[in-house]
Design a protein around this motif. Structure first.
Motif, PDB file in Angstrom:
ATOM      1  N   VAL A 144      34.885  18.404   0.772  1.00  0.00           N
ATOM      2  CA  VAL A 144      35.986  17.607   1.328  1.00  0.00           C
ATOM      3  C   VAL A 144      35.518  16.844   2.560  1.00  0.00           C
ATOM      4  O   VAL A 144      35.801  15.647   2.709  1.00  0.00           O
ATOM      5  N   LEU A 145      34.798  17.514   3.439  1.00  0.00           N
ATOM      6  CA  LEU A 145      34.319  16.869   4.664  1.00  0.00           C
ATOM      7  C   LEU A 145      33.402  15.694   4.360  1.00  0.00           C
ATOM      8  O   LEU A 145      33.554  14.608   4.926  1.00  0.00           O
ATOM      9  N   ARG A 146      32.460  15.893   3.466  1.00  0.00           N
ATOM     10  CA  ARG A 146      31.512  14.828   3.137  1.00  0.00           C
ATOM     11  C   ARG A 146      32.215  13.673   2.420  1.00  0.00           C
ATOM     12  O   ARG A 146      31.898  12.505   2.635  1.00  0.00           O
ATOM     13  N   LYS A 147      33.198  13.996   1.585  1.00  0.00           N
ATOM     14  CA  LYS A 147      33.983  12.960   0.889  1.00  0.00           C
ATOM     15  C   LYS A 147      34.717  12.079   1.902  1.00  0.00           C
ATOM     16  O   LYS A 147      34.899  10.886   1.678  1.00  0.00           O
ATOM     17  N   HIS A 148      35.120  12.667   3.008  1.00  0.00           N
ATOM     18  CA  HIS A 148      35.832  11.933   4.057  1.00  0.00           C
ATOM     19  C   HIS A 148      34.889  11.456   5.162  1.00  0.00           C
ATOM     20  O   HIS A 148      35.305  11.224   6.290  1.00  0.00           O
ATOM     21  N   ALA A 152      26.493  14.869   7.996  1.00  0.00           N
ATOM     22  CA  ALA A 152      25.787  16.148   7.856  1.00  0.00           C
ATOM     23  C   ALA A 152      25.635  16.804   9.225  1.00  0.00           C
ATOM     24  O   ALA A 152      25.732  18.028   9.349  1.00  0.00           O
ATOM     25  N   GLN A 153      25.429  16.001  10.268  1.00  0.00           N
ATOM     26  CA  GLN A 153      25.316  16.565  11.622  1.00  0.00           C
ATOM     27  C   GLN A 153      26.635  17.189  12.066  1.00  0.00           C
ATOM     28  O   GLN A 153      26.629  18.214  12.741  1.00  0.00           O
ATOM     29  N   GLY A 154      27.751  16.571  11.710  1.00  0.00           N
ATOM     30  CA  GLY A 154      29.051  17.143  12.046  1.00  0.00           C
ATOM     31  C   GLY A 154      29.262  18.483  11.364  1.00  0.00           C
ATOM     32  O   GLY A 154      29.731  19.446  11.979  1.00  0.00           O
ATOM     33  N   VAL A 155      28.909  18.545  10.077  1.00  0.00           N
ATOM     34  CA  VAL A 155      29.010  19.800   9.332  1.00  0.00           C
ATOM     35  C   VAL A 155      28.087  20.842   9.960  1.00  0.00           C
ATOM     36  O   VAL A 155      28.488  21.987  10.207  1.00  0.00           O
ATOM     37  N   GLN A 156      26.846  20.447  10.235  1.00  0.00           N
ATOM     38  CA  GLN A 156      25.882  21.373  10.838  1.00  0.00           C
ATOM     39  C   GLN A 156      26.384  21.868  12.202  1.00  0.00           C
ATOM     40  O   GLN A 156      26.276  23.052  12.521  1.00  0.00           O
TER      41      GLN A 156
END
Length: 175
Positions: A144-148, A152-156
């Protein structure tokens, strides 16, 4: 007790945690996240880590930038993931695929209107899922995060906040 007091109470063997805590909770250290996201994620993670003095200190830190509704949203992420992570981790790990096909039937209404913006809620949910060890939930939230278009740095950075906050809770509880 303040976040600084707790940081200073970390034992010598956890000196890396002192450095990492400062880093992951700073705007510069948590790349791809803004100040509100950092604080909401940290609060959700502190709740999931179950060390009350750290939760209280991070809630005070969060309140510097978050409204009461946003704080409630961060708490909601920890609460609903506390339920979902147990259920979905179990249905994923049990070797009988039938359980994964059954309707969960668990109320998750808070996800429609969590009190914080939806991507911050997703980041916090991902981080709590990491603490709780639910791979199925981590996969779902990361998609969901990557779709929006969360980087990758934010997820990390969200995962690093989870790792450090949880480690600090463990170290302080043992101190």
């Amino acid at each position: 007790m303040s976040l600084t007091d707790l940081r200073n109470a970390l034992p010598d063997y956890a000196k890396d945690l002192k450095l990492n805590l400062d880093s992951v909770l700073s705007d510069a250290g948590a790349q791809g996240l803004d100040a509100k996201q950092i604080r909401a994620i940290a609060l959700s993670c502190a709740i999931a880590s179950r060390y009350k003095p750290l939760t209280e200190a991070i809630e005070a830190f969060a309140a510097e930038k978050l409204s009461p509704e946003e704080i409630a949203g961060a708490k909601a992420a920890a609460a609903v993931m506390g339920m979902n992570n147990i259920y979905y981790r179990a249905t994923h790990l049990i070797q009988n695929e039938e359980y994964g096909q059954l309707r969960a039937g668990l109320r998750m209404n808070v996800m429609a209107n969590p009190g914080i913006d939806k991507m911050t809620f997703e980041l916090a949910s991902l981080a709590v899922s990491a603490i709780n060890g639910c791979g199925a939930c981590m996969d779902s939230h990361e998609k969901v995060l990557r779709k929006h278009e969360i980087s990758a740095q934010g997820v990390q950075s969200s995962l690093k906040i989870a790792a450090v906050v949880h480690a600090v809770a463990v170290a302080l509880e043992q101190a």
